[in-house]
Write an enzyme that holds these catalytic residues in place. Structure first.
Site, short mmCIF file in Angstrom:
data_model
loop_
_atom_site.label_atom_id
_atom_site.label_comp_id
_atom_site.label_asym_id
_atom_site.label_seq_id
_atom_site.Cartn_x
_atom_site.Cartn_y
_atom_site.Cartn_z
N HIS A 183 -3.88 -4.64 3.26
CA HIS A 183 -3.27 -5.73 2.50
C HIS A 183 -4.05 -7.01 2.83
O HIS A 183 -4.58 -7.14 3.94
CB HIS A 183 -1.81 -5.85 2.96
CG HIS A 183 -0.98 -6.82 2.19
ND1 HIS A 183 -1.02 -8.18 2.42
CD2 HIS A 183 -0.06 -6.64 1.22
CE1 HIS A 183 -0.16 -8.78 1.62
NE2 HIS A 183 0.43 -7.87 0.88
N ASP A 227 -0.43 -3.16 11.43
CA ASP A 227 0.34 -3.84 10.40
C ASP A 227 1.46 -2.88 10.01
O ASP A 227 1.25 -1.89 9.31
CB ASP A 227 -0.58 -4.16 9.21
CG ASP A 227 0.20 -4.74 8.03
OD1 ASP A 227 1.45 -4.72 8.06
OD2 ASP A 227 -0.45 -5.20 7.07
N GLN A 286 5.09 -1.86 6.30
CA GLN A 286 5.65 -0.77 5.48
C GLN A 286 6.08 0.43 6.34
O GLN A 286 6.37 1.50 5.79
CB GLN A 286 4.64 -0.30 4.42
CG GLN A 286 4.15 -1.39 3.48
CD GLN A 286 5.25 -1.91 2.55
OE1 GLN A 286 6.35 -1.36 2.47
NE2 GLN A 286 4.96 -2.98 1.83
N LYS A 345 11.57 -7.06 4.40
CA LYS A 345 11.31 -5.71 3.88
C LYS A 345 12.21 -4.68 4.55
O LYS A 345 12.04 -3.48 4.36
CB LYS A 345 9.84 -5.35 4.10
CG LYS A 345 8.85 -6.16 3.28
CD LYS A 345 7.45 -5.63 3.43
CE LYS A 345 6.38 -6.62 3.05
NZ LYS A 345 6.25 -6.84 1.62
N CYS A 391 -1.89 -7.23 -3.60
CA CYS A 391 -2.57 -7.93 -2.51
C CYS A 391 -3.54 -7.01 -1.79
O CYS A 391 -3.66 -7.05 -0.55
CB CYS A 391 -1.58 -8.54 -1.52
SG CYS A 391 -0.52 -9.76 -2.24
N1 7TS Z 1 1.11 -5.86 5.17
C1 7TS Z 1 1.49 -4.93 4.29
C2 7TS Z 1 1.08 -3.51 4.48
C3 7TS Z 1 2.32 -5.31 3.22
O1 7TS Z 1 2.72 -4.38 2.36
C4 7TS Z 1 2.69 -6.66 3.08
C5 7TS Z 1 3.50 -7.14 1.90
C6 7TS Z 1 2.27 -7.57 4.04
C7 7TS Z 1 1.47 -7.14 5.07
C8 7TS Z 1 2.65 -9.01 4.00
O2 7TS Z 1 4.01 -9.19 4.19
P1 7TS Z 1 4.62 -10.67 4.09
O3 7TS Z 1 6.08 -10.48 4.29
O4 7TS Z 1 3.98 -11.47 5.15
O5 7TS Z 1 4.27 -11.17 2.72
N2 7TS Z 1 3.42 -6.32 0.78
C9 7TS Z 1 3.85 -6.63 -0.46
C10 7TS Z 1 3.78 -5.73 -1.52
O6 7TS Z 1 3.33 -4.59 -1.42
N3 7TS Z 1 4.27 -6.32 -2.62
O7 7TS Z 1 4.67 -7.55 -2.31
C11 7TS Z 1 4.40 -7.75 -0.97
#
Ligand code: 7TS
Length: 419
Positions: free
Chosen positions: A135, A212, A215, A238, A376
């Site tokens: 990501h 990371d 997910q 999430k 992303c």
């Molecule tokens: N890493 C992964 C694997 C992610 O899926 C996401 C967000 C992030 C980092 C960043 O998370 P944040 O809370 O800091 O934004 N992924 C997604 C997505 O798949 N669709 O919207 C956000």
């Protein structure tokens, strides 16, 4: 054949999804007159009443700043905020609460490592290994660092089926690699990466590992001691928690040596006109008034997930993935990205001839919320050879009806776009 008692034990762990759905007020909403099938859980998840109430309760009954008040309200707020750290530590099996830093989100947690650890321990010529499926959150901070410090980034290529071949890692590591930063579960492909083995090999080569876990932590039990990772990052929103709260887990051996990321109030022990000394861990890394309500909301989310059990959450999602893949495979003109087995609750696909954005807009008219775009992960899109994909992603409140509604809408879309 399963033994009878074994069968019963499995059944007991199954989720009562209809009961769970009643805990989520938003799921009662009608979308353009249709039942809501919310299938964008990789982007963010919905919140149960318990989480919404915990946040409201803080504001209604004990709102105060923390770590400073000599009065009951502040003591209560401080206790709740600190207990939230302890709860996160237990949830991911951390040795110490001092390892748990609250950030705004997963992105900020990774930036904290890139800025504080990266700028302290890396020197020109050092290497960071990333995968091709990261990501942007686990890519752009390292690109910035590479430019600034003259370090090299090596990319671990993905195989045709969207997995990583461990056999390729050793040659990438060499003796210059200081960090391997890898996603646990891909938010595009659903691939589950063998992070424990990756950590072992990284350590053997003298490198640290960042996982990371945006997910993974929300979807199955993750234990940082078993994985033996140096850093692990995820977001509260999430995993049923509110937005604006995320977590960095880090081994204290690193945190003790790392300089603060942000500085100001609450992160100091003593300040003179000339210099400052840092507060104890983890507060050294939480400058200013933090997201107190967010921490309390995240703790409520963890309570909710723990009461259900991550094993049951995982099994439920696996059933939905299997069912969805089987239904999708029945359809023509569908390309599914990522591995066909051993994958998380994320399915990216392409309906040939229909742009994912058009598809997502059409789906919305049917009450089905799916994601379309590059998720992303633009470099990964270039490898897949598409500008964007459509994506469904599941959580514990999704049911077969959601999948059926999605498949029905997909068939309708095919008809509409004259496939
Ligand atoms: N890493 C992964 C694997 C992610 O899926 C996401 C967000 C992030 C980092 C960043 O998370 P944040 O809370 O800091 O934004 N992924 C997604 C997505 O798949 N669709 O919207 C956000």
């Amino acid at each position: 054949m399963k033994h009878r008692s074994e069968k019963k034990a499995v059944q007991e762990q199954e989720l009562d999804v209809e009961q769970i759905r009643r805990d989520f007020p938003i799921l009662m909403r009608k979308i353009r007159g249709k039942r809501l099938a919310y299938l964008d859980n990789a982007a963010t998840t919905q919140k149960p009443s318990k989480v919404i109430e915990a946040i409201a309760e803080y504001y209604r009954r004990y709102n105060a700043n923390i770590h400073r008040g000599a009065y009951l309200l502040s003591e209560e707020a401080t206790a709740a905020y600190e207990e939230a750290h302890a709860k996160v530590a237990r949830f991911i099996g951390a040795e110490e609460t001092a390892s748990i830093i609250f950030t705004r989100n997963c992105t900020e947690a990774i930036n904290l490592v890139a800025y504080s650890w990266g700028r302290t321990f890396l020197k020109p010529g050092d290497r960071i290994v990333l995968t091709q499926m990261e990501h942007h959150s686990n890519l752009v901070p390292w690109l910035q660092l590479a430019k600034e410090k003259g370090i090299e980034i090596a990319y671990w290529p993905i195989e045709k089926d969207g997995t990583l071949d461990l056999g390729r890692l050793d040659s990438l590591l060499g003796d210059k690699t200081r960090l391997v930063s890898v996603t646990h579960v891909s938010n595009v492909l659903g691939t589950i990466n063998p992070v424990r083995e990756i950590a072992e090999r990284a350590h053997q080569a003298g490198a640290a590992i960042l996982i990371d876990a945006a997910q993974s932590v929300p979807h199955f039990a993750v234990n940082v001691q078993e994985l033996n990772c140096d850093f692990l990052a995820f977001s509260g929103h999430k995993m049923l928690g509110p937005t604006g709260i995320g977590v960095l887990y880090a081994k204290t051996k690193w945190l003790e040596k790392m300089p603060p990321f942000l500085s100001g109030g609450d992160m100091i022990s003593d300040v003179t006109f000339e210099e400052a000394r840092w507060n104890e861990l983890p507060w050294k890394f939480e400058a200013g008034t933090p997201n107190i309500a967010g921490g309390i909301g995240l703790a409520a989310a963890i309570d909710y997930l723990s009461a259900i059990g991550m094993e049951a959450v995982w099994r439920h999602e696996q059933q939905l993935v299997e069912y969805t893949l089987a239904r999708l495979k029945e359809m023509e003109d569908i390309r599914i990205f990522g591995p066909l087995s051993m994958r998380g609750g994320v399915i990216s696909f392409e309906l040939k001839g229909i742009h994912p954005h058009d598809l997502a807009t059409f789906m919305d008219m049917e009450g089905v919320a799916i994601r379309a775009g590059h998720h992303c992960a633009q470099p990964l899109m270039s490898i897949l050879g598409v500008p964007a994909t459509a994506r469904v992603s599941f959580y514990l409140y999704n049911n077969k009806e959601d999948v059926d509604q999605f498949i029905q809408a997909l068939n309708k879309a095919k008809e509409y776009f004259k496939r």
